[in-house]
Design a protein around this motif. Structure first.
Motif, PDB file in Angstrom:
ATOM      1  N   ASP A 129       0.816  -1.206   0.000  1.00  0.00           N
ATOM      2  CA  ASP A 129       0.000   0.000   0.000  1.00  0.00           C
ATOM      3  C   ASP A 129       0.855   1.264   0.000  1.00  0.00           C
ATOM      4  OD1 ASP A 129      -2.294  -1.483  -0.091  1.00  0.00           O
ATOM      5  OD2 ASP A 129      -2.805  -1.230   2.028  1.00  0.00           O
ATOM      6  N   GLY A 130       2.093   1.151   0.460  1.00  0.00           N
ATOM      7  CA  GLY A 130       3.007   2.293   0.422  1.00  0.00           C
ATOM      8  C   GLY A 130       3.682   2.483  -0.918  1.00  0.00           C
ATOM      9  N   GLY A 131       3.382   1.604  -1.881  1.00  0.00           N
ATOM     10  CA  GLY A 131       3.966   1.727  -3.205  1.00  0.00           C
ATOM     11  C   GLY A 131       5.315   1.059  -3.358  1.00  0.00           C
ATOM     12  N   HIS A 132       5.651   0.162  -2.431  1.00  0.00           N
ATOM     13  CA  HIS A 132       6.954  -0.489  -2.435  1.00  0.00           C
ATOM     14  C   HIS A 132       6.876  -1.869  -3.085  1.00  0.00           C
ATOM     15  CE1 HIS A 132       7.923   2.720   0.363  1.00  0.00           C
ATOM     16  NE2 HIS A 132       6.901   2.341   1.111  1.00  0.00           N
ATOM     17  N   ASP A 133       8.031  -2.421  -3.439  1.00  0.00           N
ATOM     18  CA  ASP A 133       8.117  -3.790  -3.930  1.00  0.00           C
ATOM     19  C   ASP A 133       8.161  -4.754  -2.747  1.00  0.00           C
ATOM     20  OD1 ASP A 133       8.073  -3.453  -6.657  1.00  0.00           O
ATOM     21  OD2 ASP A 133      10.186  -3.907  -6.982  1.00  0.00           O
ATOM     22  N   THR A 172       7.637 -10.009  -6.275  1.00  0.00           N
ATOM     23  CA  THR A 172       8.274  -9.621  -7.535  1.00  0.00           C
ATOM     24  C   THR A 172       9.686 -10.151  -7.700  1.00  0.00           C
ATOM     25  OG1 THR A 172       8.774  -7.529  -6.413  1.00  0.00           O
ATOM     26  CG2 THR A 172       6.920  -7.548  -7.932  1.00  0.00           C
ATOM     27  N   TRP A 173      10.392 -10.394  -6.592  1.00  0.00           N
ATOM     28  CA  TRP A 173      11.804 -10.781  -6.684  1.00  0.00           C
ATOM     29  C   TRP A 173      12.126 -11.843  -5.652  1.00  0.00           C
ATOM     30  CZ3 TRP A 173      13.900  -8.668 -10.864  1.00  0.00           C
ATOM     31  CH2 TRP A 173      13.343  -7.477 -11.341  1.00  0.00           C
ATOM     32  N   PHE A 174      13.183 -12.591  -5.934  1.00  0.00           N
ATOM     33  CA  PHE A 174      13.713 -13.553  -4.964  1.00  0.00           C
ATOM     34  C   PHE A 174      15.167 -13.204  -4.675  1.00  0.00           C
ATOM     35  CE2 PHE A 174      16.465 -17.292  -4.393  1.00  0.00           C
ATOM     36  CZ  PHE A 174      16.017 -17.707  -3.148  1.00  0.00           C
ATOM     37  N   ARG A 175      15.511 -13.213  -3.391  1.00  0.00           N
ATOM     38  CA  ARG A 175      16.918 -13.047  -2.983  1.00  0.00           C
ATOM     39  C   ARG A 175      17.283 -14.192  -2.052  1.00  0.00           C
ATOM     40  NH1 ARG A 175      18.791  -7.389  -0.850  1.00  0.00           N
ATOM     41  NH2 ARG A 175      19.106  -7.106  -3.088  1.00  0.00           N
ATOM     42  N   PRO A 176      18.403 -14.867  -2.282  1.00  0.00           N
ATOM     43  CA  PRO A 176      18.804 -15.963  -1.392  1.00  0.00           C
ATOM     44  C   PRO A 176      19.150 -15.436  -0.010  1.00  0.00           C
ATOM     45  CG  PRO A 176      20.560 -15.453  -2.940  1.00  0.00           C
ATOM     46  CD  PRO A 176      19.382 -14.655  -3.370  1.00  0.00           C
ATOM     47  N   SER A 177      18.890 -16.243   0.998  1.00  0.00           N
ATOM     48  CA  SER A 177      19.209 -15.843   2.367  1.00  0.00           C
ATOM     49  C   SER A 177      20.648 -16.197   2.698  1.00  0.00           C
ATOM     50  CB  SER A 177      18.253 -16.527   3.348  1.00  0.00           C
ATOM     51  OG  SER A 177      18.155 -17.910   3.073  1.00  0.00           O
ATOM     52  N   ARG A 256      17.260   9.182  -7.529  1.00  0.00           N
ATOM     53  CA  ARG A 256      15.968   8.840  -6.940  1.00  0.00           C
ATOM     54  C   ARG A 256      15.982   7.413  -6.411  1.00  0.00           C
ATOM     55  NH1 ARG A 256      11.914   8.316 -10.554  1.00  0.00           N
ATOM     56  NH2 ARG A 256      10.434   8.266  -8.811  1.00  0.00           N
ATOM     57  N   ALA A 257      15.452   7.248  -5.206  1.00  0.00           N
ATOM     58  CA  ALA A 257      15.286   5.903  -4.646  1.00  0.00           C
ATOM     59  C   ALA A 257      13.957   5.342  -5.129  1.00  0.00           C
ATOM     60  CB  ALA A 257      15.325   5.955  -3.123  1.00  0.00           C
ATOM     61  N   VAL A 258      14.020   4.291  -5.928  1.00  0.00           N
ATOM     62  CA  VAL A 258      12.827   3.712  -6.549  1.00  0.00           C
ATOM     63  C   VAL A 258      12.766   2.219  -6.231  1.00  0.00           C
ATOM     64  CG1 VAL A 258      12.861   5.404  -8.417  1.00  0.00           C
ATOM     65  CG2 VAL A 258      14.033   3.210  -8.728  1.00  0.00           C
ATOM     66  N   THR A 259      11.638   1.587  -6.557  1.00  0.00           N
ATOM     67  CA  THR A 259      11.545   0.143  -6.389  1.00  0.00           C
ATOM     68  C   THR A 259      12.492  -0.550  -7.374  1.00  0.00           C
ATOM     69  OG1 THR A 259       9.769  -0.093  -8.015  1.00  0.00           O
ATOM     70  CG2 THR A 259       9.124   0.326  -5.716  1.00  0.00           C
ATOM     71  N   THR A 260      12.827  -1.767  -7.077  1.00  0.00           N
ATOM     72  CA  THR A 260      13.671  -2.541  -7.985  1.00  0.00           C
ATOM     73  C   THR A 260      12.974  -2.722  -9.340  1.00  0.00           C
ATOM     74  OG1 THR A 260      14.635  -3.706  -6.104  1.00  0.00           O
ATOM     75  CG2 THR A 260      14.950  -4.686  -8.256  1.00  0.00           C
ATOM     76  N   THR A 261      11.661  -2.913  -9.308  1.00  0.00           N
ATOM     77  CA  THR A 261      10.922  -3.056 -10.549  1.00  0.00           C
ATOM     78  C   THR A 261      11.083  -1.814 -11.423  1.00  0.00           C
ATOM     79  OG1 THR A 261       9.308  -4.537  -9.532  1.00  0.00           O
ATOM     80  CG2 THR A 261       8.629  -3.393 -11.552  1.00  0.00           C
ATOM     81  N   GLU A 262      10.954  -0.634 -10.821  1.00  0.00           N
ATOM     82  CA  GLU A 262      11.118   0.594 -11.611  1.00  0.00           C
ATOM     83  C   GLU A 262      12.552   0.742 -12.101  1.00  0.00           C
ATOM     84  OE1 GLU A 262      10.424   5.450 -11.329  1.00  0.00           O
ATOM     85  OE2 GLU A 262       9.656   4.145  -9.738  1.00  0.00           O
ATOM     86  N   LEU A 263      13.503   0.373 -11.263  1.00  0.00           N
ATOM     87  CA  LEU A 263      14.904   0.497 -11.649  1.00  0.00           C
ATOM     88  C   LEU A 263      15.239  -0.362 -12.866  1.00  0.00           C
ATOM     89  CD1 LEU A 263      17.785   1.609 -10.755  1.00  0.00           C
ATOM     90  CD2 LEU A 263      18.063  -0.618  -9.619  1.00  0.00           C
ATOM     91  N   LEU A 264      14.654  -1.551 -12.928  1.00  0.00           N
ATOM     92  CA  LEU A 264      15.092  -2.535 -13.921  1.00  0.00           C
ATOM     93  C   LEU A 264      14.178  -2.657 -15.130  1.00  0.00           C
ATOM     94  CD1 LEU A 264      16.213  -5.336 -11.440  1.00  0.00           C
ATOM     95  CD2 LEU A 264      17.675  -3.723 -12.677  1.00  0.00           C
ATOM     96  N   THR A 265      13.081  -1.915 -15.163  1.00  0.00           N
ATOM     97  CA  THR A 265      12.165  -2.035 -16.296  1.00  0.00           C
ATOM     98  C   THR A 265      11.902  -0.680 -16.935  1.00  0.00           C
ATOM     99  OG1 THR A 265      10.267  -1.874 -14.815  1.00  0.00           O
ATOM    100  CG2 THR A 265      11.039  -4.066 -15.366  1.00  0.00           C
TER     101      THR A 265
END
Length: 265
Positions: A129-133, A172-177, A256-265
């Motif tokens: 709801d905050g617009g984040h990924d 939207t994304w996977f990161r290994p732990s 600008r600090a953006v979501t990863t989706t915005e950064l990469l698309t």
């Protein structure tokens, strides 16, 4: 007239009186609580209740043409960066980070741990709801690269199932732990689970070592540049304290600090 006839006449008269009272809208004393039906007795309209808002499903993973299977940064063509947070720890700290980012009109990416979502399920929708990924950081935050195949896959799908249940999407994304990059096996398992890319990073804030807010700020600002993906964590006071200064410095550099989706698309 017999006694029986007299009583019948009295009952008939009482019936006529009641009928007359109903016609005029009132009854004689002793029956004042009864009211005649109004002439216009159309049913009142039913009360309308606003329809419950059904949260829209979160964005799903997608393949980004031209990008590698494991992504550490964007092609650096735009003045943007992605601040990515490992989603675990105290929920008050998480909410503080979200509020600081939103106050600065910044958007972030949260890679959530599945067991953390079990404890704080409302945070999944709060993040979106905050617009984040919102993405997947395994279910138990174990060293996934060292697990047998079945266990590693269960870690990925366990978190994916929580995300789907809470948001309608596996994230939207996977990161290994506990690793900056996935092994070839874990990357393959992530693709099988529905994640075309593994999200890595090129700037490690080291905030999880609790070096102090100043050290976190210096580490990020000395290494970040256009297209960077920065690794940070929920749950650490130093991160909360450092974030306003980091965002201020990014703004000074017109990044600008953006979501990863915005950064990469």
């Amino acid at each position: 007239m017999t006694e029986t006839d007299r009583r019948g006449a009295l009952r008939a008269g009482a019936g006529l009186a009641v009928a007359g009272a109903l016609t005029t809208g009132t009854l004689t004393a002793g029956c004042s609580a009864l009211k005649a039906a109004p002439a216009d007795h159309r049913a009142a309209p039913a009360t309308r209740h606003p329809a419950a808002r059904t949260p829209r499903a979160a964005p799903a993973p997608r393949h980004v043409p031209g990008l590698p299977d494991q992504i550490a940064h964007s092609p650096r063509g735009r003045p943007q960066v992605a601040l990515t947070f490992h989603g675990q720890g105290d929920q008050a700290t998480a909410r503080s980070i979200l509020a600081i980012a939103e106050k600065a009109d910044a958007r972030i990416t949260v890679l959530a741990v599945g067991s953390w979502l079990d404890e704080h399920p409302d945070l999944a929708r709060r993040i979106l709801d905050g617009g984040h990924d919102l993405g997947n950081h395994t279910h138990h935050h174990v060293t996934i690269n060292e697990l047998p195949e079945a266990d590693a896959y269960a870690e990925i799908t366990g978190c994916a199932d929580r995300l789907r249940r809470l948001t309608g999407s596996i994230g939207t994304w996977f990161r290994p732990s506990r690793a900056d990059r996935a092994t070839p096996l874990v990357a393959r398992l992530a693709r099988r689970a529905g994640y075309p890319h593994v999200l890595s990073y090129d700037v490690d804030s080291l905030d999880f070592t609790s070096p102090g807010a100043g050290a976190v700020t210096r580490k990020i600002t000395s290494e970040v540049r256009a297209g960077s993906v920065v690794s940070l964590h929920f749950g650490y006071a130093d991160t909360v304290a450092a974030l306003p200064a980091v965002l201020e410095e990014l703004d000074r550099r017109n990044l600008r600090a953006v979501t990863t989706t915005e950064l990469l698309t």
